[in-house]
Enzyme design. Structure first.
Site, PDB file in Angstrom:
ATOM      1  N   GLU A  15      12.557  -9.492   2.147  1.00 25.10           N
ATOM      2  CA  GLU A  15      11.844  -8.267   2.550  1.00 25.10           C
ATOM      3  C   GLU A  15      12.678  -7.057   2.132  1.00 25.10           C
ATOM      4  O   GLU A  15      13.891  -7.052   2.326  1.00 25.10           O
ATOM      5  CB  GLU A  15      11.683  -8.297   4.076  1.00 25.10           C
ATOM      6  N   HIS A  24      12.674  -2.598   2.121  1.00 28.65           N
ATOM      7  CA  HIS A  24      12.087  -1.299   2.476  1.00 28.65           C
ATOM      8  C   HIS A  24      13.016  -0.200   1.997  1.00 28.65           C
ATOM      9  O   HIS A  24      14.245  -0.326   2.108  1.00 28.65           O
ATOM     10  CB  HIS A  24      11.924  -1.153   3.992  1.00 28.65           C
ATOM     11  N   TYR A  74      11.146   8.905   1.563  1.00 25.37           N
ATOM     12  CA  TYR A  74      11.192   7.837   0.552  1.00 25.37           C
ATOM     13  C   TYR A  74      11.914   8.235  -0.731  1.00 25.37           C
ATOM     14  O   TYR A  74      12.083   7.401  -1.620  1.00 25.37           O
ATOM     15  CB  TYR A  74       9.764   7.368   0.222  1.00 25.37           C
ATOM     16  N   ALA A  86       2.987  -0.663   4.992  1.00 27.23           N
ATOM     17  CA  ALA A  86       2.547  -0.706   6.389  1.00 27.23           C
ATOM     18  C   ALA A  86       2.046  -2.087   6.808  1.00 27.23           C
ATOM     19  O   ALA A  86       2.034  -2.405   8.008  1.00 27.23           O
ATOM     20  CB  ALA A  86       1.458   0.340   6.607  1.00 27.23           C
ATOM     21  N   ARG A 136      12.709   4.442  12.865  1.00 30.71           N
ATOM     22  CA  ARG A 136      11.557   5.348  12.802  1.00 30.71           C
ATOM     23  C   ARG A 136      10.632   5.105  14.011  1.00 30.71           C
ATOM     24  O   ARG A 136      11.096   4.651  15.047  1.00 30.71           O
ATOM     25  CB  ARG A 136      10.852   5.153  11.451  1.00 30.71           C
ATOM     26  N   ASN A 155       7.991  -5.508  -0.666  1.00 19.51           N
ATOM     27  CA  ASN A 155       7.888  -4.327   0.174  1.00 19.51           C
ATOM     28  C   ASN A 155       6.413  -4.230   0.525  1.00 19.51           C
ATOM     29  O   ASN A 155       5.598  -3.766  -0.279  1.00 19.51           O
ATOM     30  CB  ASN A 155       8.364  -3.071  -0.551  1.00 19.51           C
ATOM     31  N   PRO A 207       0.791  -1.225   0.000  1.00 21.08           N
ATOM     32  CA  PRO A 207       0.000   0.000   0.000  1.00 21.08           C
ATOM     33  C   PRO A 207       0.830   1.285   0.000  1.00 21.08           C
ATOM     34  O   PRO A 207       1.873   1.369   0.662  1.00 21.08           O
ATOM     35  CB  PRO A 207      -0.814  -0.101   1.302  1.00 21.08           C
ATOM     36  N   ASN A 208       0.329   2.233  -0.768  1.00 18.19           N
ATOM     37  CA  ASN A 208       0.867   3.598  -0.869  1.00 18.19           C
ATOM     38  C   ASN A 208       2.172   3.693  -1.646  1.00 18.19           C
ATOM     39  O   ASN A 208       2.669   4.793  -1.881  1.00 18.19           O
ATOM     40  CB  ASN A 208       1.023   4.237   0.527  1.00 18.19           C
ATOM     41  N   ARG A 233       5.105  10.970  -2.411  1.00 16.65           N
ATOM     42  CA  ARG A 233       4.764  10.623  -1.028  1.00 16.65           C
ATOM     43  C   ARG A 233       5.973  10.848  -0.108  1.00 16.65           C
ATOM     44  O   ARG A 233       6.992  10.168  -0.262  1.00 16.65           O
ATOM     45  CB  ARG A 233       4.369   9.143  -0.999  1.00 16.65           C
TER      46      ARG A 233
END
Ligand code: DQA
Length: 146
Positions: free
Chosen positions: A98, A100, A25, A77, A107, A74, A12-13, A20
């Protein structure tokens, strides 16, 4: 013998990359990352994005059924919330890496837990868009049994 694909799944996103939160990012779009991955991939590549958790689960199953070489994910969330994704990774034979763009461990504390990371073979994070290429290299090494 047909060459099996690496599947790169984005959650998502991530369709909004480039606009964004660029301070976190970067300004590279997901379309740019797809081009980078296709250039770097040594074989066929499936590259997808969805905002829906169950779709990511379905795509994991699909990668497994097709005998994919590896899945790079990725999960956005859903990384931090999705037991369904953890179970899917455990349920399939395909190795999962995985990835990111940011480093979630530096964070907010709610990003420190990764359900995906509990089952993934490897995690690449904090390298921006380049992390996808590092993850593709890691997938190639997994294939070689390293
Ligand atoms: C992300 C990190 C996640 O915490 C966040 O929810 C994202 C993007 C990353 O690539 O840095 O959507 O997966």
């Amino acid at each position: 013998m047909t060459t099996k694909a690496v599947h790169v799944l984005n959650g998502p996103n991530l369709d909004l990359l480039g606009v964004r939160e660029p301070e976190i990012y970067g300004t590279t779009t997901l379309a740019d990352i797809e081009v980078m991955c296709r250039d770097a991939a040594k074989g066929p590549l499936v590259f997808r994005q969805t905002n829906h958790e169950g779709m990511l689960v379905d795509w994991m199953h699909e990668a497994n059924a097709e005998g994919a070489k590896a899945v790079l994910i990725n999960a956005g969330a859903y990384t931090h919330t999705s037991i369904a994704l953890l179970d899917a990774i455990r349920a399939i034979r395909t190795p999962v890496i995985e990835v990111h763009l940011s480093d979630p461990s530096t964070r907010e504390t709610f990003r420190h837990l990764s359900y995906v990371g509990m089952a993934a073979k490897k995690t690449v994070q904090g390298l921006g868009a380049k992390g996808y290429i590092v993850a593709l290299d890691a997938a190639a090494q997994l294939e070689n049994g390293e």
